[in-house]
Write a protein that holds these residues in place. Structure first.
Motif, PDB file in Angstrom:
ATOM      1  N   TYR A 165     129.321  16.070 -65.420  1.00  0.00           N
ATOM      2  CA  TYR A 165     128.524  17.110 -64.751  1.00  0.00           C
ATOM      3  C   TYR A 165     128.584  18.434 -65.513  1.00  0.00           C
ATOM      4  CZ  TYR A 165     127.713  13.824 -61.028  1.00  0.00           C
ATOM      5  OH  TYR A 165     127.320  12.729 -60.330  1.00  0.00           O
ATOM      6  N   PHE A 166     129.686  18.690 -66.199  1.00  0.00           N
ATOM      7  CA  PHE A 166     129.770  19.874 -67.058  1.00  0.00           C
ATOM      8  C   PHE A 166     128.760  19.759 -68.194  1.00  0.00           C
ATOM      9  CE2 PHE A 166     131.503  22.066 -70.774  1.00  0.00           C
ATOM     10  CZ  PHE A 166     131.637  23.349 -70.263  1.00  0.00           C
ATOM     11  N   MET A 167     128.668  18.569 -68.818  1.00  0.00           N
ATOM     12  CA  MET A 167     127.716  18.366 -69.907  1.00  0.00           C
ATOM     13  C   MET A 167     126.269  18.486 -69.417  1.00  0.00           C
ATOM     14  SD  MET A 167     129.230  18.029 -72.769  1.00  0.00           S
ATOM     15  CE  MET A 167     127.968  17.309 -73.781  1.00  0.00           C
ATOM     16  N   VAL A 168     125.995  17.960 -68.228  1.00  0.00           N
ATOM     17  CA  VAL A 168     124.655  18.098 -67.656  1.00  0.00           C
ATOM     18  C   VAL A 168     124.335  19.581 -67.454  1.00  0.00           C
ATOM     19  CG1 VAL A 168     123.256  17.714 -65.581  1.00  0.00           C
ATOM     20  CG2 VAL A 168     124.566  15.825 -66.565  1.00  0.00           C
ATOM     21  N   GLY A 169     125.274  20.314 -66.855  1.00  0.00           N
ATOM     22  CA  GLY A 169     125.064  21.741 -66.624  1.00  0.00           C
ATOM     23  C   GLY A 169     124.919  22.516 -67.915  1.00  0.00           C
ATOM     24  N   LEU A 170     125.739  22.189 -68.904  1.00  0.00           N
ATOM     25  CA  LEU A 170     125.672  22.866 -70.198  1.00  0.00           C
ATOM     26  C   LEU A 170     124.344  22.579 -70.900  1.00  0.00           C
ATOM     27  CD1 LEU A 170     127.325  24.684 -72.043  1.00  0.00           C
ATOM     28  CD2 LEU A 170     128.330  22.630 -73.058  1.00  0.00           C
ATOM     29  N   THR A 171     123.857  21.363 -70.774  1.00  0.00           N
ATOM     30  CA  THR A 171     122.564  21.016 -71.368  1.00  0.00           C
ATOM     31  C   THR A 171     121.452  21.857 -70.750  1.00  0.00           C
ATOM     32  OG1 THR A 171     123.319  18.745 -71.754  1.00  0.00           O
ATOM     33  CG2 THR A 171     120.936  19.129 -71.812  1.00  0.00           C
ATOM     34  N   PHE A 172     121.405  21.894 -69.432  1.00  0.00           N
ATOM     35  CA  PHE A 172     120.355  22.678 -68.760  1.00  0.00           C
ATOM     36  C   PHE A 172     120.538  24.179 -69.002  1.00  0.00           C
ATOM     37  CE2 PHE A 172     119.572  18.783 -66.292  1.00  0.00           C
ATOM     38  CZ  PHE A 172     118.189  18.736 -66.383  1.00  0.00           C
ATOM     39  N   ALA A 173     121.765  24.643 -69.059  1.00  0.00           N
ATOM     40  CA  ALA A 173     121.998  26.065 -69.333  1.00  0.00           C
ATOM     41  C   ALA A 173     121.523  26.423 -70.735  1.00  0.00           C
ATOM     42  CB  ALA A 173     123.480  26.396 -69.168  1.00  0.00           C
ATOM     43  N   SER A 174     121.782  25.560 -71.701  1.00  0.00           N
ATOM     44  CA  SER A 174     121.335  25.812 -73.079  1.00  0.00           C
ATOM     45  C   SER A 174     119.814  25.830 -73.163  1.00  0.00           C
ATOM     46  CB  SER A 174     121.899  24.755 -74.025  1.00  0.00           C
ATOM     47  OG  SER A 174     123.310  24.793 -74.014  1.00  0.00           O
ATOM     48  N   ILE A 175     119.182  24.909 -72.464  1.00  0.00           N
ATOM     49  CA  ILE A 175     117.707  24.888 -72.427  1.00  0.00           C
ATOM     50  C   ILE A 175     117.193  26.185 -71.809  1.00  0.00           C
ATOM     51  CG2 ILE A 175     115.697  23.782 -71.347  1.00  0.00           C
ATOM     52  CD1 ILE A 175     117.321  21.102 -71.571  1.00  0.00           C
ATOM     53  N   ASP A 176     117.820  26.615 -70.727  1.00  0.00           N
ATOM     54  CA  ASP A 176     117.409  27.843 -70.045  1.00  0.00           C
ATOM     55  C   ASP A 176     117.592  29.062 -70.948  1.00  0.00           C
ATOM     56  OD1 ASP A 176     116.509  29.166 -67.586  1.00  0.00           O
ATOM     57  OD2 ASP A 176     118.548  30.021 -67.559  1.00  0.00           O
ATOM     58  N   ILE A 177     118.705  29.119 -71.653  1.00  0.00           N
ATOM     59  CA  ILE A 177     118.943  30.250 -72.569  1.00  0.00           C
ATOM     60  C   ILE A 177     117.868  30.285 -73.645  1.00  0.00           C
ATOM     61  CG2 ILE A 177     120.504  31.110 -74.372  1.00  0.00           C
ATOM     62  CD1 ILE A 177     122.823  30.132 -72.540  1.00  0.00           C
ATOM     63  N   TYR A 178     117.552  29.126 -74.201  1.00  0.00           N
ATOM     64  CA  TYR A 178     116.502  29.084 -75.227  1.00  0.00           C
ATOM     65  C   TYR A 178     115.162  29.548 -74.662  1.00  0.00           C
ATOM     66  CZ  TYR A 178     112.880  27.394 -78.297  1.00  0.00           C
ATOM     67  OH  TYR A 178     111.780  27.319 -79.090  1.00  0.00           O
ATOM     68  N   GLU A 179     114.808  29.041 -73.489  1.00  0.00           N
ATOM     69  CA  GLU A 179     113.514  29.380 -72.900  1.00  0.00           C
ATOM     70  C   GLU A 179     113.408  30.865 -72.582  1.00  0.00           C
ATOM     71  OE1 GLU A 179     113.175  26.620 -69.647  1.00  0.00           O
ATOM     72  OE2 GLU A 179     112.421  25.023 -70.965  1.00  0.00           O
ATOM     73  N   LYS A 180     114.516  31.506 -72.229  1.00  0.00           N
ATOM     74  CA  LYS A 180     114.500  32.945 -71.942  1.00  0.00           C
ATOM     75  C   LYS A 180     114.416  33.769 -73.224  1.00  0.00           C
ATOM     76  CE  LYS A 180     116.662  32.769 -67.455  1.00  0.00           C
ATOM     77  NZ  LYS A 180     117.853  32.964 -66.654  1.00  0.00           N
ATOM     78  N   ARG A 181     114.882  33.194 -74.338  1.00  0.00           N
ATOM     79  CA  ARG A 181     114.808  33.885 -75.637  1.00  0.00           C
ATOM     80  C   ARG A 181     113.386  33.915 -76.170  1.00  0.00           C
ATOM     81  NH1 ARG A 181     117.433  31.475 -80.119  1.00  0.00           N
ATOM     82  NH2 ARG A 181     116.801  33.324 -81.200  1.00  0.00           N
ATOM     83  N   VAL A 182     112.644  32.867 -75.864  1.00  0.00           N
ATOM     84  CA  VAL A 182     111.304  32.724 -76.464  1.00  0.00           C
ATOM     85  C   VAL A 182     110.285  33.578 -75.762  1.00  0.00           C
ATOM     86  CG1 VAL A 182     109.451  31.099 -76.965  1.00  0.00           C
ATOM     87  CG2 VAL A 182     111.813  30.435 -77.264  1.00  0.00           C
TER      88      VAL A 182
END
Length: 182
Positions: A165-182
């Motif tokens: 569940y940590f890996m799932v959360g980290l995956t979605f958090a990384s996607i979210d960080i990228y999407e907010k950067r763009v």
């Protein structure tokens, strides 16, 4: 997982991994080589899965109750340990079906499928190599975990479930960080 990741990202990693596997096997002791060749574990799993299917047939809708598989398995096993020794199914999905019934399993598999599909759809849209590689690597790890659950009890181990569940959360958090950067 490494094969999938390598196939999609770099063929050199596949060759290096296979070469390392051959070298590991060549320098291993005879005891390790015998364990690798052994089919006992596979035979045990097929016996446990057949017993689990018998359990599921008795209670397909409601199951036996959350985390009751180990105790109930004593009653269904067909060997010298019947009524004496519990076990796990060594298949998280089958064990979950026995615990929660088929509706509970369907809900869980739907959750896992949703996680994998929605994160993959987001990852393939990422244009930055760093974020793409990091997210894809984590996604492959999550996929591996869900596949490994077919032959062991990974979701029933608290440290492994937390890692999942940590890996799932980290995956979605990384996607979210990228999407907010763009």
């Amino acid at each position: 997982g490494l094969t999938l990741l390598s196939f999609l990202r770099s063929k050199v990693i596949i060759v290096a991994f296979l070469l390392l596997a051959v070298i590991f096997y060549a320098i291993s002791s005879q005891e390790v080589k015998n364990a690798i060749k052994s089919t006992i574990s596979f035979k045990d799993r097929f016996v446990m899965w057949n017993d689990s299917i018998a359990m599921l047939k008795d209670r397909p809708l409601r199951g036996f109750g959350l985390n009751t598989y180990f105790e109930n398995y004593k009653l269904y096993r067909n060997d010298r340990y019947k009524y004496q020794k519990g076990s796990y199914a060594h298949n998280c999905y089958l064990q979950q079906a026995v615990d929660l019934g088929i509706p509970g399993l369907i809900i869980f598999v739907y959750f896992l499928g949703s996680v994998l599909v929605s994160s993959f759809r987001s990852i393939i849209k990422i244009k930055d190599n760093f974020y793409s590689n990091c997210c894809f690597g984590m996604w492959v790890g999550v996929l591996n975990f869900t596949l490994y659950a077919f032959v062991d009890t990974a979701f029933y181990s608290l440290p492994l479930a937390v890692l999942f569940y940590f890996m799932v959360g980290l995956t979605f958090a990384s996607i979210d960080i990228y999407e907010k950067r763009v």
